[in-house]
Design a protein around this motif. Sequence first.
Motif, PDB file in Angstrom:
ATOM      1  N   LEU A  24     -28.808   7.399  12.277  1.00 15.50           N
ATOM      2  CA  LEU A  24     -28.738   7.453  13.725  1.00 15.50           C
ATOM      3  C   LEU A  24     -27.336   7.125  14.212  1.00 15.50           C
ATOM      4  CD1 LEU A  24     -30.464   7.948  16.209  1.00 15.50           C
ATOM      5  CD2 LEU A  24     -30.969   5.505  16.284  1.00 15.50           C
ATOM      6  N   GLN A  25     -26.667   6.180  13.570  1.00 19.63           N
ATOM      7  CA  GLN A  25     -25.304   5.840  13.932  1.00 19.63           C
ATOM      8  C   GLN A  25     -24.354   7.008  13.666  1.00 19.63           C
ATOM      9  OE1 GLN A  25     -24.313   2.250  11.841  1.00 19.63           O
ATOM     10  NE2 GLN A  25     -25.902   1.036  12.846  1.00 19.63           N
ATOM     11  N   GLU A  26     -24.609   7.744  12.593  1.00 18.22           N
ATOM     12  CA  GLU A  26     -23.790   8.914  12.317  1.00 18.22           C
ATOM     13  C   GLU A  26     -24.061  10.023  13.329  1.00 18.22           C
ATOM     14  OE1 GLU A  26     -24.604  10.119   8.388  1.00 18.22           O
ATOM     15  OE2 GLU A  26     -23.768   8.343   7.427  1.00 18.22           O
ATOM     16  N   LEU A  27     -25.298  10.097  13.809  1.00 15.41           N
ATOM     17  CA  LEU A  27     -25.690  11.156  14.721  1.00 15.41           C
ATOM     18  C   LEU A  27     -25.114  10.954  16.108  1.00 15.41           C
ATOM     19  CD1 LEU A  27     -27.555  13.688  14.861  1.00 15.41           C
ATOM     20  CD2 LEU A  27     -29.338  12.164  15.714  1.00 15.41           C
ATOM     21  N   TYR A  28     -25.006   9.719  16.554  1.00 14.50           N
ATOM     22  CA  TYR A  28     -24.597   9.458  17.931  1.00 14.50           C
ATOM     23  C   TYR A  28     -23.735   8.211  17.974  1.00 14.50           C
ATOM     24  CZ  TYR A  28     -24.722   8.540  22.903  1.00 14.50           C
ATOM     25  OH  TYR A  28     -24.353   8.308  24.196  1.00 14.50           O
ATOM     26  N   ASN A  29     -22.600   8.300  18.672  1.00 20.38           N
ATOM     27  CA  ASN A  29     -21.692   7.178  18.825  1.00 20.38           C
ATOM     28  C   ASN A  29     -21.274   7.131  20.289  1.00 20.38           C
ATOM     29  OD1 ASN A  29     -19.220   5.591  18.943  1.00 20.38           O
ATOM     30  ND2 ASN A  29     -19.214   5.672  16.702  1.00 20.38           N
ATOM     31  N   GLU A  30     -21.746   6.110  21.016  1.00 15.59           N
ATOM     32  CA  GLU A  30     -21.489   6.016  22.449  1.00 15.59           C
ATOM     33  C   GLU A  30     -20.002   5.878  22.762  1.00 15.59           C
ATOM     34  OE1 GLU A  30     -22.017   5.579  26.622  1.00 15.59           O
ATOM     35  OE2 GLU A  30     -23.107   6.555  24.998  1.00 15.59           O
ATOM     36  N   ARG A  31     -19.288   5.115  21.969  1.00 14.01           N
ATOM     37  CA  ARG A  31     -17.863   4.929  22.236  1.00 14.01           C
ATOM     38  C   ARG A  31     -17.082   6.225  22.002  1.00 14.01           C
ATOM     39  NH1 ARG A  31     -15.258  -0.251  19.681  1.00 14.01           N
ATOM     40  NH2 ARG A  31     -16.041   0.641  17.744  1.00 14.01           N
ATOM     41  N   HIS A  32     -17.496   6.998  21.031  1.00 12.26           N
ATOM     42  CA  HIS A  32     -16.862   8.287  20.830  1.00 12.26           C
ATOM     43  C   HIS A  32     -17.139   9.214  22.015  1.00 12.26           C
ATOM     44  CE1 HIS A  32     -16.374   8.084  16.147  1.00 12.26           C
ATOM     45  NE2 HIS A  32     -15.743   7.124  16.784  1.00 12.26           N
ATOM     46  N   ARG A  33     -18.351   9.155  22.545  1.00 11.33           N
ATOM     47  CA  ARG A  33     -18.678   9.983  23.704  1.00 11.33           C
ATOM     48  C   ARG A  33     -17.807   9.613  24.893  1.00 11.33           C
ATOM     49  NH1 ARG A  33     -21.160  10.014  28.306  1.00 11.33           N
ATOM     50  NH2 ARG A  33     -21.674   7.802  28.171  1.00 11.33           N
ATOM     51  N   LEU A  34     -17.646   8.313  25.143  1.00  6.17           N
ATOM     52  CA  LEU A  34     -16.800   7.877  26.256  1.00  6.17           C
ATOM     53  C   LEU A  34     -15.350   8.278  26.045  1.00  6.17           C
ATOM     54  CD1 LEU A  34     -18.309   4.316  26.866  1.00  6.17           C
ATOM     55  CD2 LEU A  34     -18.645   6.386  28.247  1.00  6.17           C
ATOM     56  N   ALA A  35     -14.920   8.252  24.791  1.00  4.89           N
ATOM     57  CA  ALA A  35     -13.552   8.672  24.489  1.00  4.89           C
ATOM     58  C   ALA A  35     -13.365  10.153  24.801  1.00  4.89           C
ATOM     59  CB  ALA A  35     -13.225   8.388  23.028  1.00  4.89           C
ATOM     60  N   LEU A  36     -14.361  10.983  24.480  1.00  7.77           N
ATOM     61  CA  LEU A  36     -14.282  12.404  24.797  1.00  7.77           C
ATOM     62  C   LEU A  36     -14.259  12.638  26.306  1.00  7.77           C
ATOM     63  CD1 LEU A  36     -16.667  14.036  22.172  1.00  7.77           C
ATOM     64  CD2 LEU A  36     -14.177  14.062  22.200  1.00  7.77           C
ATOM     65  N   GLU A  37     -15.006  11.799  27.055  1.00  7.19           N
ATOM     66  CA  GLU A  37     -14.955  11.897  28.511  1.00  7.19           C
ATOM     67  C   GLU A  37     -13.528  11.691  29.002  1.00  7.19           C
ATOM     68  OE1 GLU A  37     -17.348  12.536  30.643  1.00  7.19           O
ATOM     69  OE2 GLU A  37     -19.275  12.075  29.702  1.00  7.19           O
ATOM     70  N   GLU A  38     -12.843  10.710  28.427  1.00  8.04           N
ATOM     71  CA  GLU A  38     -11.457  10.444  28.823  1.00  8.04           C
ATOM     72  C   GLU A  38     -10.543  11.603  28.437  1.00  8.04           C
ATOM     73  OE1 GLU A  38     -10.182   7.989  30.528  1.00  8.04           O
ATOM     74  OE2 GLU A  38     -12.078   6.908  30.768  1.00  8.04           O
ATOM     75  N   LEU A  39     -10.788  12.194  27.296  1.00 11.23           N
ATOM     76  CA  LEU A  39      -9.963  13.304  26.839  1.00 11.23           C
ATOM     77  C   LEU A  39     -10.059  14.492  27.791  1.00 11.23           C
ATOM     78  CD1 LEU A  39      -8.184  14.677  24.649  1.00 11.23           C
ATOM     79  CD2 LEU A  39     -10.299  15.324  23.483  1.00 11.23           C
ATOM     80  N   LEU A  40     -11.285  14.798  28.246  1.00 14.79           N
ATOM     81  CA  LEU A  40     -11.471  15.959  29.099  1.00 14.79           C
ATOM     82  C   LEU A  40     -11.088  15.687  30.551  1.00 14.79           C
ATOM     83  CD1 LEU A  40     -14.800  17.514  27.794  1.00 14.79           C
ATOM     84  CD2 LEU A  40     -12.459  18.049  27.169  1.00 14.79           C
ATOM     85  N   SER A  41     -11.321  14.469  31.004  1.00 15.15           N
ATOM     86  CA  SER A  41     -11.046  14.178  32.413  1.00 15.15           C
ATOM     87  C   SER A  41      -9.599  13.771  32.659  1.00 15.15           C
ATOM     88  CB  SER A  41     -11.984  13.075  32.918  1.00 15.15           C
ATOM     89  OG  SER A  41     -11.767  11.865  32.191  1.00 15.15           O
ATOM     90  N   GLY A  42      -8.988  13.072  31.695  1.00 15.01           N
ATOM     91  CA  GLY A  42      -7.646  12.549  31.927  1.00 15.01           C
ATOM     92  C   GLY A  42      -6.577  13.030  30.973  1.00 15.01           C
ATOM     93  N   GLY A  43      -6.963  13.743  29.931  1.00 11.59           N
ATOM     94  CA  GLY A  43      -5.980  14.259  28.998  1.00 11.59           C
ATOM     95  C   GLY A  43      -5.794  13.382  27.769  1.00 11.59           C
ATOM     96  N   ILE A  44      -4.861  13.779  26.930  1.00 15.47           N
ATOM     97  CA  ILE A  44      -4.662  13.117  25.636  1.00 15.47           C
ATOM     98  C   ILE A  44      -4.198  11.685  25.801  1.00 15.47           C
ATOM     99  CG2 ILE A  44      -3.307  13.182  23.497  1.00 15.47           C
ATOM    100  CD1 ILE A  44      -3.332  16.211  23.671  1.00 15.47           C
ATOM    101  N   GLU A  45      -3.309  11.417  26.763  1.00  9.23           N
ATOM    102  CA  GLU A  45      -2.811  10.053  26.955  1.00  9.23           C
ATOM    103  C   GLU A  45      -3.938   9.102  27.336  1.00  9.23           C
ATOM    104  OE1 GLU A  45       0.053   8.750  26.251  1.00  9.23           O
ATOM    105  OE2 GLU A  45       0.711  10.686  25.474  1.00  9.23           O
ATOM    106  N   ASN A  46      -4.819   9.528  28.224  1.00 10.17           N
ATOM    107  CA  ASN A  46      -5.975   8.689  28.592  1.00 10.17           C
ATOM    108  C   ASN A  46      -6.890   8.451  27.402  1.00 10.17           C
ATOM    109  OD1 ASN A  46      -4.822   9.334  31.105  1.00 10.17           O
ATOM    110  ND2 ASN A  46      -6.798   9.135  32.140  1.00 10.17           N
ATOM    111  N   PHE A  47      -7.059   9.491  26.604  1.00  5.61           N
ATOM    112  CA  PHE A  47      -7.885   9.367  25.412  1.00  5.61           C
ATOM    113  C   PHE A  47      -7.319   8.327  24.452  1.00  5.61           C
ATOM    114  CE2 PHE A  47      -8.382  10.908  20.975  1.00  5.61           C
ATOM    115  CZ  PHE A  47      -9.756  10.771  20.834  1.00  5.61           C
ATOM    116  N   LEU A  48      -6.020   8.413  24.193  1.00  4.85           N
ATOM    117  CA  LEU A  48      -5.383   7.468  23.272  1.00  4.85           C
ATOM    118  C   LEU A  48      -5.390   6.054  23.837  1.00  4.85           C
ATOM    119  CD1 LEU A  48      -2.356   9.658  22.090  1.00  4.85           C
ATOM    120  CD2 LEU A  48      -4.509   9.215  20.886  1.00  4.85           C
ATOM    121  N   GLU A  49      -5.213   5.928  25.150  1.00  3.78           N
ATOM    122  CA  GLU A  49      -5.245   4.600  25.771  1.00  3.78           C
ATOM    123  C   GLU A  49      -6.634   3.984  25.649  1.00  3.78           C
ATOM    124  OE1 GLU A  49      -4.114   1.159  27.597  1.00  3.78           O
ATOM    125  OE2 GLU A  49      -2.879   2.776  26.781  1.00  3.78           O
ATOM    126  N   PHE A  50      -7.666   4.791  25.817  1.00  4.55           N
ATOM    127  CA  PHE A  50      -9.039   4.287  25.662  1.00  4.55           C
ATOM    128  C   PHE A  50      -9.279   3.809  24.233  1.00  4.55           C
ATOM    129  CE2 PHE A  50     -13.497   4.907  24.550  1.00  4.55           C
ATOM    130  CZ  PHE A  50     -14.146   4.250  25.584  1.00  4.55           C
TER     131      PHE A  50
END
Length: 270
Positions: free
Chosen positions: A24-50
């Motif tokens: 289940l941990q391999e199937l879903y990772n909440e922190r990875h999902r939030l990181a992808l939200e930052e990548l799409l909404s704010g770009g690569i810099e926001n993603f790396l900062e998160f």
Amino acid sequence: MSQCLEDSPLRLGTKLTGGDELKLQELYNERHRLALEELLSGGIENFLEFLRKERIPNFLSDDEMQQIRSAAVPPPRCVSFLGEEQGPELSSSLDCSSLTYFPEVSDVEPPVLELGWPGFTAGSYRGVTRAVAHFQPSYGESIYSCKEAARRMIQSAREVIAIVTDSLTDLDIFKDLQEACTLRKVPVYILLDQSCAPAFLKMCRNVNVRLDDLRQMKVRTITGTTYYMRSGARITGEVHERFMLIDGNRVATGSYRYNWTRRKLNQQQH
């Protein structure tokens, strides 16, 4: 999370063992999902900062970050009760599901193997399984290149041809498939990645072929998994499988793609 579990054997409400919890941990990772939200909404810099704030190792390569950003589809535009169009930028939490219908799949189920599927009772090989490696261009003891091997398999088909691929624009191979379904009446099933469909259809137009006229050939498209963001944006994966089934007893698979550049420019195995 329900998106990932919908088609998984690890469904909600079932008792999880220790091994299932790891899956289940391999199937879903909440922190990875939030990181992808930052990548799409704010770009690569926001993603790396998160990632820095959360102390998460970067789980995406530079190429993957660019691919995800370019593949993301923005949320659909919403229409208010007054008929005014509202862009997604007005409210990232705006829920249009009660007002607008955005179907992901057709309301009508596609027919299942409508050309039939043979029982493979006559002539099927029941002996020792053999594997032969082909290369593009040909190499070593293999006298046939990947393309020539694929064409010979198609030309020898008598019962059924089934292909799953992310690319099919090779005119010679398409001609072989056309002859198999029209002259020998061999059912041909082709499953393409959705992103390949425009190129495939353009190839058909270039050679003046109407798919509706090929009664013994059925072409459908599929995609990879779709990942939804809270904003309504979505990322859809691609199909990278490539294999061909001939008459139920021969299978070809490998890195070879059915197009001109892979035949002429790139080294591949089949």
